[in-house]
Design a protein around this motif. Sequence first.
Motif, PDB file in Angstrom:
ATOM      1  N   ARG A 116       0.874  -1.170   0.000  1.00 41.93           N
ATOM      2  CA  ARG A 116       0.000   0.000   0.000  1.00 41.93           C
ATOM      3  C   ARG A 116       0.911   1.220   0.000  1.00 41.93           C
ATOM      4  NH1 ARG A 116      -2.099   3.444   4.103  1.00 41.93           N
ATOM      5  NH2 ARG A 116      -4.180   4.184   3.582  1.00 41.93           N
ATOM      6  N   LEU A 117       0.699   2.130  -0.927  1.00 43.64           N
ATOM      7  CA  LEU A 117       1.538   3.314  -1.030  1.00 43.64           C
ATOM      8  C   LEU A 117       1.170   4.293   0.073  1.00 43.64           C
ATOM      9  CD1 LEU A 117       3.749   4.741  -2.644  1.00 43.64           C
ATOM     10  CD2 LEU A 117       1.956   5.728  -4.060  1.00 43.64           C
ATOM     11  N   ALA A 118       2.099   4.511   0.983  1.00 42.44           N
ATOM     12  CA  ALA A 118       1.859   5.415   2.109  1.00 42.44           C
ATOM     13  C   ALA A 118       1.569   6.820   1.604  1.00 42.44           C
ATOM     14  CB  ALA A 118       3.076   5.431   3.039  1.00 42.44           C
ATOM     15  N   GLY A 119       0.575   7.443   2.198  1.00 45.84           N
ATOM     16  CA  GLY A 119       0.233   8.815   1.857  1.00 45.84           C
ATOM     17  C   GLY A 119      -0.587   8.958   0.588  1.00 45.84           C
ATOM     18  N   SER A 120      -1.001   7.842  -0.019  1.00 45.83           N
ATOM     19  CA  SER A 120      -1.749   7.933  -1.277  1.00 45.83           C
ATOM     20  C   SER A 120      -3.253   8.079  -1.062  1.00 45.83           C
ATOM     21  CB  SER A 120      -1.464   6.713  -2.152  1.00 45.83           C
ATOM     22  OG  SER A 120      -1.915   5.529  -1.525  1.00 45.83           O
ATOM     23  N   VAL A 127     -10.429   9.844  -2.099  1.00 43.45           N
ATOM     24  CA  VAL A 127      -9.408   9.092  -2.828  1.00 43.45           C
ATOM     25  C   VAL A 127      -8.916   7.946  -1.945  1.00 43.45           C
ATOM     26  CG1 VAL A 127      -7.140   9.199  -3.924  1.00 43.45           C
ATOM     27  CG2 VAL A 127      -8.706  11.151  -4.107  1.00 43.45           C
ATOM     28  N   THR A 128      -9.044   6.734  -2.458  1.00 41.85           N
ATOM     29  CA  THR A 128      -8.581   5.567  -1.692  1.00 41.85           C
ATOM     30  C   THR A 128      -7.088   5.364  -1.914  1.00 41.85           C
ATOM     31  OG1 THR A 128      -9.139   4.065  -3.506  1.00 41.85           O
ATOM     32  CG2 THR A 128     -10.829   4.413  -1.824  1.00 41.85           C
ATOM     33  N   ALA A 129      -6.484   4.615  -1.024  1.00 42.55           N
ATOM     34  CA  ALA A 129      -5.048   4.353  -1.107  1.00 42.55           C
ATOM     35  C   ALA A 129      -4.720   3.524  -2.343  1.00 42.55           C
ATOM     36  CB  ALA A 129      -4.582   3.621   0.142  1.00 42.55           C
ATOM     37  N   LEU A 130      -3.552   3.771  -2.895  1.00 41.80           N
ATOM     38  CA  LEU A 130      -3.059   3.015  -4.032  1.00 41.80           C
ATOM     39  C   LEU A 130      -2.379   1.748  -3.516  1.00 41.80           C
ATOM     40  CD1 LEU A 130      -2.360   2.698  -7.064  1.00 41.80           C
ATOM     41  CD2 LEU A 130      -0.283   4.007  -6.603  1.00 41.80           C
ATOM     42  N   HIS A 131      -2.781   0.627  -4.065  1.00 38.75           N
ATOM     43  CA  HIS A 131      -2.155  -0.656  -3.767  1.00 38.75           C
ATOM     44  C   HIS A 131      -1.506  -1.163  -5.051  1.00 38.75           C
ATOM     45  CE1 HIS A 131      -5.037  -0.372  -0.455  1.00 38.75           C
ATOM     46  NE2 HIS A 131      -4.226  -1.180   0.198  1.00 38.75           N
ATOM     47  N   ASP A 151      -9.288  -0.969  -8.000  1.00 36.15           N
ATOM     48  CA  ASP A 151     -10.203  -0.678  -6.896  1.00 36.15           C
ATOM     49  C   ASP A 151     -11.196  -1.826  -6.781  1.00 36.15           C
ATOM     50  OD1 ASP A 151      -9.058   1.708  -6.212  1.00 36.15           O
ATOM     51  OD2 ASP A 151     -10.483   2.938  -7.327  1.00 36.15           O
ATOM     52  N   LYS A 152     -11.619  -2.114  -5.568  1.00 37.04           N
ATOM     53  CA  LYS A 152     -12.582  -3.181  -5.277  1.00 37.04           C
ATOM     54  C   LYS A 152     -12.064  -4.545  -5.714  1.00 37.04           C
ATOM     55  CE  LYS A 152     -16.251   0.069  -5.565  1.00 37.04           C
ATOM     56  NZ  LYS A 152     -17.442   0.446  -5.189  1.00 37.04           N
ATOM     57  N   SER A 153     -10.754  -4.708  -5.691  1.00 32.71           N
ATOM     58  CA  SER A 153     -10.128  -5.974  -6.032  1.00 32.71           C
ATOM     59  C   SER A 153      -9.098  -6.280  -4.953  1.00 32.71           C
ATOM     60  CB  SER A 153      -9.463  -5.874  -7.408  1.00 32.71           C
ATOM     61  OG  SER A 153      -8.987  -7.136  -7.800  1.00 32.71           O
ATOM     62  N   ASN A 154      -8.231  -7.239  -5.193  1.00 30.63           N
ATOM     63  CA  ASN A 154      -7.160  -7.538  -4.245  1.00 30.63           C
ATOM     64  C   ASN A 154      -5.888  -7.928  -4.981  1.00 30.63           C
ATOM     65  OD1 ASN A 154      -7.222 -10.352  -4.870  1.00 30.63           O
ATOM     66  ND2 ASN A 154      -8.930 -10.640  -3.484  1.00 30.63           N
TER      67      ASN A 154
END
Length: 183
Positions: A116-120, A127-131, A151-154
Amino acid sequence: MDTTPPAPFVEAFRTLEDPRRPGRTLAHNLHEILTIALCAAIGGANDWVAVETFGRAKIGWFRRFLPLVHGIPSHDTFGRVFAHLKPAAFQACFGQWIADVCGKLGRAHIAIDGKRLAGSEDAGAGVTALHSVSAWATDARLSLGQVAVDDKSNEITAIPKLLELIEISGALVSVSVHGLRLT
């Protein structure tokens, strides 16, 4: 005196500190727990109940090289031990073992991991975090590729996309997803 060298797996994890409290009854050796969990993960187990089930189904095979004086640990034991292991220490030991295996097989090691990109994340702006999931050539210390997780995935759904981007033939690929390491 036994002069047989220790198995590479046991040797690689020799320095891993057992997180269980000293003085309590420790029915299962840490190396037995690690070995069973690793084999179960390779065999498709994706939770601690499945690890225990795998161990019980293969107990005859495991007893060929593990004492298992108290049988297969319960799923609760696997969960407690892994929950309390120091992740960086486990990762270092696992990396050492994989490097040894790759060296003996003459294979490259590619580690795949999600982050998970910190600060994203900006909750105020919605805005949700970038993974992302990335592939790392451990010997070359080089990133081979990276893909964003939809988004909405894993992470698991992003791994095939990443593997399409890189050359993995002949390499040993390990994947770390949600704390359960697969190789």
